[in-house]
Write an enzyme that holds these catalytic residues in place. Structure first.
Site, PDB file in Angstrom:
ATOM      1  N   ARG A 168       0.906  -1.155   0.000  1.00  0.00           N
ATOM      2  CA  ARG A 168       0.000   0.000   0.000  1.00  0.00           C
ATOM      3  C   ARG A 168       0.930   1.186   0.000  1.00  0.00           C
ATOM      4  O   ARG A 168       1.609   1.470   0.971  1.00  0.00           O
ATOM      5  CB  ARG A 168      -0.896  -0.033   1.249  1.00  0.00           C
ATOM      6  CG  ARG A 168      -1.676   1.248   1.520  1.00  0.00           C
ATOM      7  CD  ARG A 168      -2.658   1.555   0.393  1.00  0.00           C
ATOM      8  NE  ARG A 168      -3.531   2.669   0.752  1.00  0.00           N
ATOM      9  CZ  ARG A 168      -3.324   3.927   0.377  1.00  0.00           C
ATOM     10  NH1 ARG A 168      -2.232   4.233  -0.323  1.00  0.00           N
ATOM     11  NH2 ARG A 168      -4.188   4.872   0.693  1.00  0.00           N
ATOM     12  N   HIS A 171       2.105   7.023   1.679  1.00  0.00           N
ATOM     13  CA  HIS A 171       0.969   7.942   1.676  1.00  0.00           C
ATOM     14  C   HIS A 171       0.800   8.569   3.056  1.00  0.00           C
ATOM     15  O   HIS A 171       1.495   8.207   4.010  1.00  0.00           O
ATOM     16  CB  HIS A 171      -0.314   7.192   1.288  1.00  0.00           C
ATOM     17  CG  HIS A 171      -0.729   6.146   2.291  1.00  0.00           C
ATOM     18  ND1 HIS A 171      -0.103   4.916   2.405  1.00  0.00           N
ATOM     19  CD2 HIS A 171      -1.705   6.151   3.251  1.00  0.00           C
ATOM     20  CE1 HIS A 171      -0.672   4.209   3.363  1.00  0.00           C
ATOM     21  NE2 HIS A 171      -1.645   4.934   3.904  1.00  0.00           N
ATOM     22  N   HIS A 173      -2.566  10.757   5.575  1.00  0.00           N
ATOM     23  CA  HIS A 173      -3.970  11.150   5.667  1.00  0.00           C
ATOM     24  C   HIS A 173      -4.091  12.423   6.503  1.00  0.00           C
ATOM     25  O   HIS A 173      -3.205  12.751   7.304  1.00  0.00           O
ATOM     26  CB  HIS A 173      -4.813  10.066   6.359  1.00  0.00           C
ATOM     27  CG  HIS A 173      -4.617   8.690   5.819  1.00  0.00           C
ATOM     28  ND1 HIS A 173      -5.165   8.263   4.633  1.00  0.00           N
ATOM     29  CD2 HIS A 173      -3.945   7.614   6.322  1.00  0.00           C
ATOM     30  CE1 HIS A 173      -4.842   6.995   4.421  1.00  0.00           C
ATOM     31  NE2 HIS A 173      -4.092   6.586   5.432  1.00  0.00           N
ATOM     32  N   GLU A 177      -4.741   7.145  11.555  1.00  0.00           N
ATOM     33  CA  GLU A 177      -5.026   5.793  11.054  1.00  0.00           C
ATOM     34  C   GLU A 177      -4.715   4.779  12.154  1.00  0.00           C
ATOM     35  O   GLU A 177      -3.600   4.720  12.657  1.00  0.00           O
ATOM     36  CB  GLU A 177      -4.188   5.480   9.815  1.00  0.00           C
ATOM     37  CG  GLU A 177      -4.315   4.037   9.322  1.00  0.00           C
ATOM     38  CD  GLU A 177      -3.425   3.751   8.119  1.00  0.00           C
ATOM     39  OE1 GLU A 177      -3.524   4.505   7.122  1.00  0.00           O
ATOM     40  OE2 GLU A 177      -2.604   2.804   8.165  1.00  0.00           O
ATOM     41  N   HIS A 216       3.512   7.142   5.765  1.00  0.00           N
ATOM     42  CA  HIS A 216       3.795   5.760   6.122  1.00  0.00           C
ATOM     43  C   HIS A 216       3.538   4.843   4.931  1.00  0.00           C
ATOM     44  O   HIS A 216       2.979   5.269   3.906  1.00  0.00           O
ATOM     45  CB  HIS A 216       2.942   5.319   7.315  1.00  0.00           C
ATOM     46  CG  HIS A 216       1.475   5.539   7.139  1.00  0.00           C
ATOM     47  ND1 HIS A 216       0.879   6.766   7.311  1.00  0.00           N
ATOM     48  CD2 HIS A 216       0.461   4.690   6.791  1.00  0.00           C
ATOM     49  CE1 HIS A 216      -0.419   6.678   7.099  1.00  0.00           C
ATOM     50  NE2 HIS A 216      -0.707   5.436   6.767  1.00  0.00           N
ATOM     51  N   GLU A 241     -11.053   6.448   1.379  1.00  0.00           N
ATOM     52  CA  GLU A 241      -9.765   5.907   0.961  1.00  0.00           C
ATOM     53  C   GLU A 241      -9.360   6.453  -0.405  1.00  0.00           C
ATOM     54  O   GLU A 241      -8.176   6.486  -0.758  1.00  0.00           O
ATOM     55  CB  GLU A 241      -9.850   4.382   0.926  1.00  0.00           C
ATOM     56  CG  GLU A 241      -8.573   3.657   0.564  1.00  0.00           C
ATOM     57  CD  GLU A 241      -7.481   3.725   1.629  1.00  0.00           C
ATOM     58  OE1 GLU A 241      -6.378   3.193   1.372  1.00  0.00           O
ATOM     59  OE2 GLU A 241      -7.719   4.309   2.698  1.00  0.00           O
ATOM     60  N   HIS A 351     -24.990  -1.777  28.558  1.00  0.00           N
ATOM     61  CA  HIS A 351     -24.087  -0.692  28.920  1.00  0.00           C
ATOM     62  C   HIS A 351     -24.241   0.446  27.925  1.00  0.00           C
ATOM     63  O   HIS A 351     -24.973   0.342  26.940  1.00  0.00           O
ATOM     64  CB  HIS A 351     -22.630  -1.188  28.925  1.00  0.00           C
ATOM     65  CG  HIS A 351     -22.111  -1.537  27.559  1.00  0.00           C
ATOM     66  ND1 HIS A 351     -22.475  -2.687  26.888  1.00  0.00           N
ATOM     67  CD2 HIS A 351     -21.264  -0.873  26.725  1.00  0.00           C
ATOM     68  CE1 HIS A 351     -21.875  -2.727  25.710  1.00  0.00           C
ATOM     69  NE2 HIS A 351     -21.134  -1.634  25.582  1.00  0.00           N
ATOM     70  N   HIS A 353     -21.733   4.139  26.413  1.00  0.00           N
ATOM     71  CA  HIS A 353     -20.491   4.908  26.463  1.00  0.00           C
ATOM     72  C   HIS A 353     -20.866   6.386  26.577  1.00  0.00           C
ATOM     73  O   HIS A 353     -21.588   6.916  25.727  1.00  0.00           O
ATOM     74  CB  HIS A 353     -19.646   4.626  25.224  1.00  0.00           C
ATOM     75  CG  HIS A 353     -19.389   3.154  25.036  1.00  0.00           C
ATOM     76  ND1 HIS A 353     -18.427   2.471  25.742  1.00  0.00           N
ATOM     77  CD2 HIS A 353     -20.031   2.229  24.279  1.00  0.00           C
ATOM     78  CE1 HIS A 353     -18.468   1.189  25.406  1.00  0.00           C
ATOM     79  NE2 HIS A 353     -19.435   1.024  24.531  1.00  0.00           N
ATOM     80  N   GLU A 358     -19.472   4.508  19.270  1.00  0.00           N
ATOM     81  CA  GLU A 358     -18.762   3.224  19.149  1.00  0.00           C
ATOM     82  C   GLU A 358     -18.854   2.703  17.721  1.00  0.00           C
ATOM     83  O   GLU A 358     -19.944   2.599  17.150  1.00  0.00           O
ATOM     84  CB  GLU A 358     -19.364   2.196  20.106  1.00  0.00           C
ATOM     85  CG  GLU A 358     -18.795   0.778  19.947  1.00  0.00           C
ATOM     86  CD  GLU A 358     -19.481  -0.232  20.841  1.00  0.00           C
ATOM     87  OE1 GLU A 358     -19.473  -1.432  20.493  1.00  0.00           O
ATOM     88  OE2 GLU A 358     -20.037   0.173  21.888  1.00  0.00           O
ATOM     89  N   HIS A 397     -27.079  -0.368  24.933  1.00  0.00           N
ATOM     90  CA  HIS A 397     -27.020  -1.508  24.016  1.00  0.00           C
ATOM     91  C   HIS A 397     -26.407  -2.715  24.694  1.00  0.00           C
ATOM     92  O   HIS A 397     -25.856  -2.621  25.798  1.00  0.00           O
ATOM     93  CB  HIS A 397     -26.225  -1.162  22.753  1.00  0.00           C
ATOM     94  CG  HIS A 397     -24.807  -0.708  23.012  1.00  0.00           C
ATOM     95  ND1 HIS A 397     -24.505   0.525  23.534  1.00  0.00           N
ATOM     96  CD2 HIS A 397     -23.615  -1.327  22.814  1.00  0.00           C
ATOM     97  CE1 HIS A 397     -23.192   0.651  23.639  1.00  0.00           C
ATOM     98  NE2 HIS A 397     -22.629  -0.469  23.223  1.00  0.00           N
TER      99      HIS A 397
END
Length: 469
Positions: A168, A171, A173, A177, A216, A241, A351, A353, A358, A397
């Protein structure tokens, strides 16, 4: 007329007095003490409190009817071959129009939802199998973002496969990542803004993380004859992407004389630069002990990889869990995660968050998630390996294993620290009279609540057998 009216009024008053219940009966109807007694061990006081007149406080049923204790399991499992009809108990009907049996088999809780579902919840499921796949000479990549699942505003994901040796390309971003290796090994390289470099081989179950803007590369090793496959997560739901900053793409858009001037080289040295991006392309398998070039500024102070596979999982009654965030993986300041296993019939406990959404990826097995979005809104979806779930912050959830094998998934968050609130622990640490007033629990029931988060809970007393109707 006066005599008749008086008699008529007297008759009405007598009838009304006969219709009135005794004072004690009136109080029973008002407080529904019979319901309270039935739920508190034959009339013993579960609340430990009384009114000034000595009457018991009302049961929850005085305000609302009680929940049903009937099971709400999926109406079929993966072995069921049909007919796939929208029927649960006495509700619903057969499907007499077009129907997709393959989708039906995987989604029983969409075809015949639990009776506890209600209201409206945005779609929070996306199968990576439905994502458009970008095929290259060295592998492939497919992604999930807000274009296919609009609810997923804070994070997006890419599933990528590299043949042995495939790269890959170099590149970077505009977002961070975070990666989890599913199979095989991947050699990663990077250089930070201070000129410090990094190289590491990341194996199955291990992670890497690159901060925003840090260049990277990713290359499959020869450790596995099939190369490597991994999951990439980005802390922006609109990430694509297709909009990555790539080395060859940039250089193809710079005039050759500018390249020569920048690198102080003869322009002929750039004759082999590709005219368009390489993205994923074949190359020789990297050496196992391949070193990074020696930098006059040294190596990065905190490694960009983390051996999560070597971290012992914490066992619970229904499975295991590992947590990784910036307290252990120091450089990962925007992504925290939990790796969870749930055994058949068990659940990742009820539970939520508090502040972070999530992003969940299912690695193995099958299960279901009911999302409680407040305001009488709740919906259940079924999940298989390769599916993505997205749970907004503070939405209650659970994750239930509805299959016959271990359910294995990742919970990922756009934050530096993992945090969740356990319903069980919350109730256990709340004054018992309050819990009793809400739920009608007995003292014995309250004594069984867990003051330490159970996290992954075993099957318990309810048999998770699947109903066929």
């Amino acid at each position: 007329m006066i005599r008749i009216s008086s008699c008529f009024v007297a008759l009405l008053l007598a009838a009304h007095s006969l219709a009135l219940p005794a004072v004690g009966e009136f109080q029973r109807r008002r407080w529904k003490v019979d319901d309270l007694e039935a739920r508190t061990d034959g009339g013993s006081s579960a609340t430990g409190t009384s009114t000034a007149t000595g009457t018991s406080p009302p049961a929850a049923s005085a305000t609302s009817p009680l929940i049903s204790l009937d099971p709400n399991n999926p109406v079929w499992d993966s072995t069921f071959t049909g007919p796939f009809d929208a029927i649960r108990g006495e509700l619903g009907a057969t499907i007499i129009g077009p129907n997709n049996p393959n989708l039906a088999q995987e989604n029983p809780d969409s075809f015949a939802p639990p009776s506890t579902d209600g209201g409206s919840v945005p779609n929070f499921k996306w199968p990576m199998s439905l994502s458009h796949n970008r095929l290259q000479t060295g592998g492939w990549a497919r992604q999930q973002n807000v274009n296919v699942m609009p609810i997923a505003k804070a994070m997006a994901g890419v599933n990528m496969r590299l043949k042995p040796g495939a790269v890959r390309e170099l590149h970077w971003h505009s977002t961070a990542e975070w990666a989890y290796v599913i199979k095989g090994s991947t050699q990663v390289t990077s250089v930070d803004q201070e000129g410090r470099n990094f190289i590491s081989t990341v194996g199955p179950g291990d992670l890497w993380y690159f901060p925003p803007g840090i260049p990277h590369s990713l290359q499959a090793t020869g450790d596995d004859p099939e190369g490597s496959e991994f999951l990439l997560v980005f802390n922006d739901g609109s990430f694509s992407e297709d909009n990555t900053f790539m080395l060859t793409d940039w250089m193809a858009h710079v005039p050759a004389e500018v390249l020569a001037k920048n690198f102080q080289l003869d322009v002929k040295e750039f004759a082999n630069v590709p005219a368009k991006e390489l993205y994923i392309f074949p190359a020789d398998v990297p050496a196992d002990d391949q070193p990074a070039p020696e930098s006059p500024f040294g190596t990065v102070p905190e490694p960009f990889s983390f051996a999560l596979s070597k971290v012992p999982a914490t066992p619970f009654s229904g499975g295991t869990a590992k947590i990784v965030d910036s307290t252990t993986f120091k450089v990962s300041v925007t992504i925290a995660a939990a790796e969870v296993t749930v055994e058949p019939g068990a659940i990742r406990e009820l539970h939520w968050h508090p502040t972070e959404d999530e992003w969940t990826f299912f690695l193995e097995g099958q299960g279901r998630v009911t999302l409680f979005a407040s305001g009488n809104n709740a919906q259940t979806f079924d999940f298989q390996a390769g599916d993505v779930a997205y749970i907004p912050a503070s939405n209650g959830h659970y994750v239930e294993n509805t299959g016959n094998t271990t359910l294995h998934f990742l919970e990922i968050f756009n934050t530096d620290r993992f945090a969740d609130i356990s319903l069980n622990q919350w109730l256990a640490l709340t004054p018992p009279p309050l819990v009793k007033a809400h739920l009608g629990f007995s003292d014995e029931t309250i004594s069984k609540l867990q003051k330490v988060k159970p996290v992954v809970v075993g099957p318990g007393l309810f048999n998770n057998s699947t109903n066929s109707s």
